[in-house]
Scaffold this motif. Structure first.
Motif, mmCIF file in Angstrom:
data_model
loop_
_atom_site.group_PDB
_atom_site.id
_atom_site.type_symbol
_atom_site.label_atom_id
_atom_site.label_comp_id
_atom_site.label_asym_id
_atom_site.label_seq_id
_atom_site.Cartn_x
_atom_site.Cartn_y
_atom_site.Cartn_z
ATOM 1 N N UNK A 727 0.811 -1.225 0.000
ATOM 2 C CA UNK A 727 0.000 0.000 0.000
ATOM 3 C C UNK A 727 0.843 1.274 0.000
ATOM 4 N N UNK A 728 1.976 1.244 0.713
ATOM 5 C CA UNK A 728 2.828 2.433 0.774
ATOM 6 C C UNK A 728 3.435 2.741 -0.598
ATOM 7 N N UNK A 814 12.696 10.399 -3.360
ATOM 8 C CA UNK A 814 13.399 9.499 -2.442
ATOM 9 C C UNK A 814 14.059 10.286 -1.318
ATOM 10 N N UNK A 815 14.667 11.429 -1.662
ATOM 11 C CA UNK A 815 15.403 12.207 -0.662
ATOM 12 C C UNK A 815 14.477 12.939 0.302
ATOM 13 N N UNK A 816 13.406 13.511 -0.217
ATOM 14 C CA UNK A 816 12.561 14.387 0.597
ATOM 15 C C UNK A 816 11.271 13.732 1.055
ATOM 16 N N UNK A 877 9.481 5.999 4.340
ATOM 17 C CA UNK A 877 10.443 4.952 4.695
ATOM 18 C C UNK A 877 10.426 3.841 3.659
ATOM 19 N N UNK A 878 9.240 3.468 3.171
ATOM 20 C CA UNK A 878 9.147 2.421 2.147
ATOM 21 C C UNK A 878 9.804 2.871 0.854
ATOM 22 N N UNK A 879 9.652 4.140 0.527
ATOM 23 C CA UNK A 879 10.308 4.668 -0.677
ATOM 24 C C UNK A 879 11.797 4.483 -0.581
ATOM 25 N N UNK A 884 15.322 3.641 -5.963
ATOM 26 C CA UNK A 884 16.618 4.291 -6.181
ATOM 27 C C UNK A 884 16.541 5.148 -7.417
ATOM 28 N N UNK A 885 17.250 6.260 -7.395
ATOM 29 C CA UNK A 885 17.358 7.111 -8.591
ATOM 30 C C UNK A 885 18.738 6.996 -9.218
ATOM 31 N N UNK A 886 19.602 6.178 -8.617
ATOM 32 C CA UNK A 886 20.961 6.033 -9.133
ATOM 33 C C UNK A 886 21.208 4.670 -9.774
ATOM 34 N N UNK A 887 20.626 3.622 -9.206
ATOM 35 C CA UNK A 887 20.876 2.260 -9.690
ATOM 36 C C UNK A 887 19.652 1.755 -10.435
ATOM 37 N N UNK A 888 19.679 1.971 -11.730
ATOM 38 C CA UNK A 888 18.493 1.702 -12.547
ATOM 39 C C UNK A 888 18.874 1.098 -13.889
#
Length: 952
Positions: A727-728, A814-816, A877-879, A884-888
């Motif tokens: 759900x998150x 992810x960061x905020x 927290x689940x995000x 990830x925005x770097x490992x894709x």
């Protein structure tokens, strides 16, 4: 301006209308109420003192009027020897103008009116038709009256146009069917003018430049008010329209000279004619019979037409046999045209191989012979009547079509009632009427067999057998069923088998999908697929399949009244498939085309999404599309399909659901049928696939000749519906990029603010066919999923920037994380939207079965309970745990793959230009995004030609 109507294009005599109108005496023009129930029109009719007939039909369509002027003059009226082709010729000459309106002035008027205009000639009539804005009705009636009453053309114009007619004959002569009909009619008739086609004999056409004087005779004889009808349909006032016709047409004089059409003597035996064709073409075989004239009083023509349509149409047993099963022909048609005088009814076939010509001829004759001895069923006849009625209603959706259909009936007796009377005749037909027509007209003496081929026909084709020689000779487990009962009369059931593309054997990728297609689209052992289609047609029933990684789902849908009949047709497709070689070849080709053309060649968006899935799960059972690979599909044999069916579709492998106004008897019958499945647990369970986790950005560029660049990127995730974080993550992806939602974040940042593309979405579950749906289909359960961002195609020069901006927005999320307001707004939306996405009967049943598969509570309850317990902190927290925005993994489909690779590796600033002014804040942000370092390693970028994707 000419449009010559092919002979077989006029072979729809059962077309019928609804409203009845009475012919009124001169001086009285009153609307007549419609009495029939097909159309709501009221027609006004009037016959002027000079014999001109007026029919006005207000159709209810606004602004437009369609003016049709059928003249009872066709090739039938070319009674003098050596003078054929003149009816069609005058269709041309009528556009040569008059003294008052020479061609250029006439065309200027037509242009100013914004009109669409044309004409055509048939055996029995010539029709001139124009559709235009209602304000120009008087103008059009005025100029048309002038050319009908004052046609003027010099001899040089006559000769010029005669050469154009010759050119049209030469054009048509390149069509083998046109030549075949020409030879057929020439051989069939001795005296009647139907001996020649509308074009006329070639020797007469070549001599036409010498017939200037005769052309005046022909026009003066046949173009007269007592042979002409003016049909005015559309947005029209009947009284005003009649007054305008009287104003401009009442001075037109009746004719004084007529000429009798020769009467054809009775045929004296079967005839064979052959057309040697000079260039390569597939052979043609036609079998024709003398047919009765059109009538609204005598049933013969209507009966014969209906009989042949049933017996040789696309739902006929012969079509199934010769086109689908044996594949000896690729075309089969029947033609029983309505004509003023007795004509020809024709059955024709285009043969694939010359050696099969005799076989095809005999198959047609065998069918004809059976029609004489065996009546059609009441049901088949009722279905034919229904198809005719509703086919008519469906076609009459505009004023021009309504008027044109009226012409095809009005021209017989210049009466609006004709179309209605003929329909009533059709409605009164019985199987005995059809059989009587067969016995009367489908006889040896009236038969004409015509063939056409490039190479010599088999000698046996000329030796015509008798129809009598073809006359038929006398002779000799237990299942837990999920029931969703409701008041809906539509019953829907789903059979979800634990068998999907993850079970495809190595080297046979695509087997699960092909097996499912063979069940749903290849018939049963007792019925071929065309028979099933024909049987399901009046029931409005369907039986379809869907194959994904872990599941194959068969869905049946039928009205509760037709449950028993439907079950007897559909269930044998699963329980006893036909497994015919020709169906296997057909569906195997279709699957290859779906992969190669529909996915790869014609849809780079879905191509990119599917490629990302296979890249992330390469080396696992999820590492190929559900459709398979080209090499895998090629390797599949019919025996492979049979074995997969036997092993996969077992009693222990199926989940069953049914919804609607379900009775206990229906559920019991479904259980009883499924008990005939093979016993056993089904295929071995698949392991949870381990997806590839990229180190940094790993990019595959698919090189394809395309105008735009499609982008998909993502990473594997273990979060399925059974995971506590589902759900998150569902809430997070909804805020980031809900599918086709204009209020989602990526959509706003990339499409709305920057106008870069059509849409930008995010997913935590696979969503195949996303281009065509707002919500995902049910029954796509998977043991591992993919977080994915789909950037719909952007201009190639913006591709680098588009990737950067999407990664920037993902990184910010992810960061905020989400703010409290964003969280609450999105959660409130999902608490209600979950009902929208499961609103249909199919979705409710499908999601319920998915919940069984995942081992979760019912989907809407699970989601609402899960969402209600969430906090913004839980979501954020689940995000961080899963995204990830770097490992894709990234897939980009582009034309200049090498240039795009250089840009990605160069990591230089990527500019973006706008056509409109943008706020300074956005432009400053673009500067920062354009400088974002992606730090892609050279070894992490590969280029793959599109042709190599999904090949192995």
């Amino acid at each position: 301006m000419s449009k010559l109507v092919p002979i077989f294009a006029l072979a729809l005599p059962w077309l019928a209308s609804s409203a009845l109108a009475a012919d009124l005496p001169a001086g009285a023009a009153k609307p007549v109420p419609a009495k029939a129930d097909l159309l709501p029109f009221k027609a006004t009719e009037k016959t002027l003192s000079n014999g001109l007939k007026i029919i006005v039909v207000p159709t209810g369509f606004p602004n437009l009027v369609s003016l049709h002027i059928p003249v009872q003059t066709g090739s039938r009226n070319e009674v003098e020897p050596g003078k054929s082709g003149f009816a069609h010729f005058f269709e041309h000459m009528m556009f040569r103008g008059t003294k008052a309106y020479p061609p250029e002035k006439y065309q200027e008027i037509i242009t100013k009116a914004g009109a669409r205009q044309n004409a055509y000639t048939s055996d029995d009539l010539t029709n001139y038709h124009t559709t235009f804005a209602k304000d120009d009705l008087e103008t059009m009636l005025k100029v048309e009256a002038d050319r009908f009453q004052s046609l003027s053309y010099p001899e040089d114009a006559f000769k010029t146009e005669s050469r154009a007619v010759l050119g049209e004959y030469n054009k048509n002569s390149a069509n083998p069917v046109s030549k075949l009909f020409e030879v057929m009619r020439d051989g069939a008739y001795q005296k009647h003018t139907y001996k020649h086609t509308t074009m006329g004999f070639i020797k007469d056409i070549e001599d036409m430049p010498n017939q200037y004087a005769y052309s005046k005779v022909f026009f003066d004889r046949w173009y007269r008010p007592e042979r002409t009808t003016i049909i005015i349909a559309g947005d029209v006032n009947p009284q005003q329209a009649v007054a305008l016709v009287e104003k401009y047409w009442s001075k037109w004089q009746r004719g004084s000279v007529q000429a009798a059409v020769p009467v054809e003597p009775a045929p004296q035996g079967a005839i064979y004619k052959h057309v040697p064709w000079p260039t390569p073409t597939l052979p043609w075989v036609t079998v024709s019979f003398r047919a009765p004239a059109f009538s609204t009083k005598v049933k013969d023509q209507a009966a014969l037409s209906t009989l042949l349509a049933l017996s040789f149409g696309r739902t006929s047993p012969l079509y199934k046999r010769l086109v689908q099963d044996e594949q000896k022909i690729d075309q089969l048609f029947d033609s029983t045209p309505g004509r003023v005088d007795p004509t020809l009814a024709t059955i024709g076939a285009r043969v694939k191989k010359l050696d099969d010509a005799v076989y095809v001829r005999d198959a047609i004759m065998q069918t004809v012979a059976k029609l004489r001895s065996t009546p059609v069923s009441e049901k088949d006849l009722a279905d034919a009547k229904s198809a005719q009625k509703y086919g008519l209603i469906r076609s009459l959706d505009n004023t021009e079509q309504i008027a044109g259909t009226l012409v095809s009936f009005v021209h017989y007796e210049r009466s609006y009632a004709t179309i209605n009377e003929y329909y009533r005749l059709i409605d009164a037909l019985t199987p005995a009427d059809l059989q009587a027509a067969a016995r009367k007209y489908l006889v040896d003496d009236g038969m004409v067999v015509t063939t056409l081929s490039n190479q010599a026909m088999p000698a046996a084709i000329a030796a015509l057998p008798t129809l009598a020689s073809f006359e038929p000779k006398p002779g000799a487990a237990k299942f837990d069923v999920l029931v969703q009962a409701s008041a809906l009369p539509q019953i829907r059931f789903k059979l979800v088998f634990a068998a999907g593309s993850a079970h495809d054997p190595a080297g046979k990728e695509g087997l699960a999908a092909l097996t499912a297609a063979m069940v749903a689209s290849a018939g049963s052992s007792e019925r071929k697929i065309d028979e099933i289609s024909k049987s399901l047609f009046p029931l409005a029933g369907s039986f379809s399949e869907q194959t994904d990684k872990e599941m194959t789902t068969f869905t049946g849908a039928i009205h509760k009244d037709n449950w028993s009949q439907f079950s007897a047709i559909a269930m044998p497709m699963l329980l006893a498939p036909g497994f015919r070689e020709d169906d296997f070849r057909r569906l195997k080709d279709a699957q290859k085309n779906a992969l190669l053309l529909d996915l790869k060649d014609n849809n780079e968006e879905e191509f990119g999404k599917e490629r990302l899935q296979t890249n992330v799960y390469a080396g696992t059972p999820y590492g190929h599309p559900a459709l398979g690979t080209l090499k895998g599909i090629e390797a599949i044999t019919l025996d492979d399909v049979k074995q997969f069916w036997q092993s996969a579709y077992t009693q222990g492998a199926v989940r069953v659901g049914i919804s609607g106004a379900v009775s206990e008897a229906m559920t019991d019958s479904l259980k009883l049928a499924l008990a005939k499945l093979p016993a056993g647990a089904g295929l071995p369970a698949t392991a949870v696939p381990a997806g590839h986790k990229a180190a940094g950005l790993e990019v595959e560029i698919i090189e394809k000749n395309t105008r735009a660049t499609a982008i998909s990127f993502g990473l594997p995730t273990s979060v399925t519906r059974s995971h506590p974080d589902f759900p998150a993550l569902w809430l997070a992806k909804t805020w980031l990029g809900e599918h086709r939602a204009s209020n989602s974040h990526l959509y706003q940042r990339i499409r709305e603010m920057r106008g870069m593309n059509y849409g930008d979405y995010a997913y935590i579950e696979a969503f195949p066919r996303g281009m065509y749906q707002f919500f995902p289909s049910p029954n796509l359960g998977r043991k591992a999923q993919l977080f994915e961002v789909w950037i719909r195609p952007v201009a190639p020069e913006n591709a680098h920037f588009a990737l950067r901006v999407a990664l920037t927005e993902l990184d910010k999320l992810i960061a905020n994380g989400l703010t409290q307001e964003q969280f609450e707004t999105t959660r409130g939306y999902l608490m209600k939207n979950v009902f929208v996405m499961t609103s249909t009967q199919d979705q409710q049943l499908g999601y319920a079965l998915d919940s069984q598969w995942y081992g979760t509570a019912e989907f809407t309850r699970m989601m609402r309970e899960g969402l209600s317990k969430l906090s913004a902190a839980d979501v954020n927290a689940a995000i961080k745990r899963h995204l990830s925005a770097q490992n894709l993994s990234v897939v980009m489909i582009a034309k200049d793959a090498a240039g795009l690779k250089d840009k990605l590796l160069g990591d230089a600033f990527s500019p973006i230009k706008y056509d409109a002014d943008k706020p300074k804040q956005l432009l400053d942000e673009d500067q920062q995004i354009g400088k974002l370092k992606l730090n892609i390693k050279p070894e992490a970028v590969t280029i793959t030609p599109a042709a190599q994707a999904f090949a192995n």
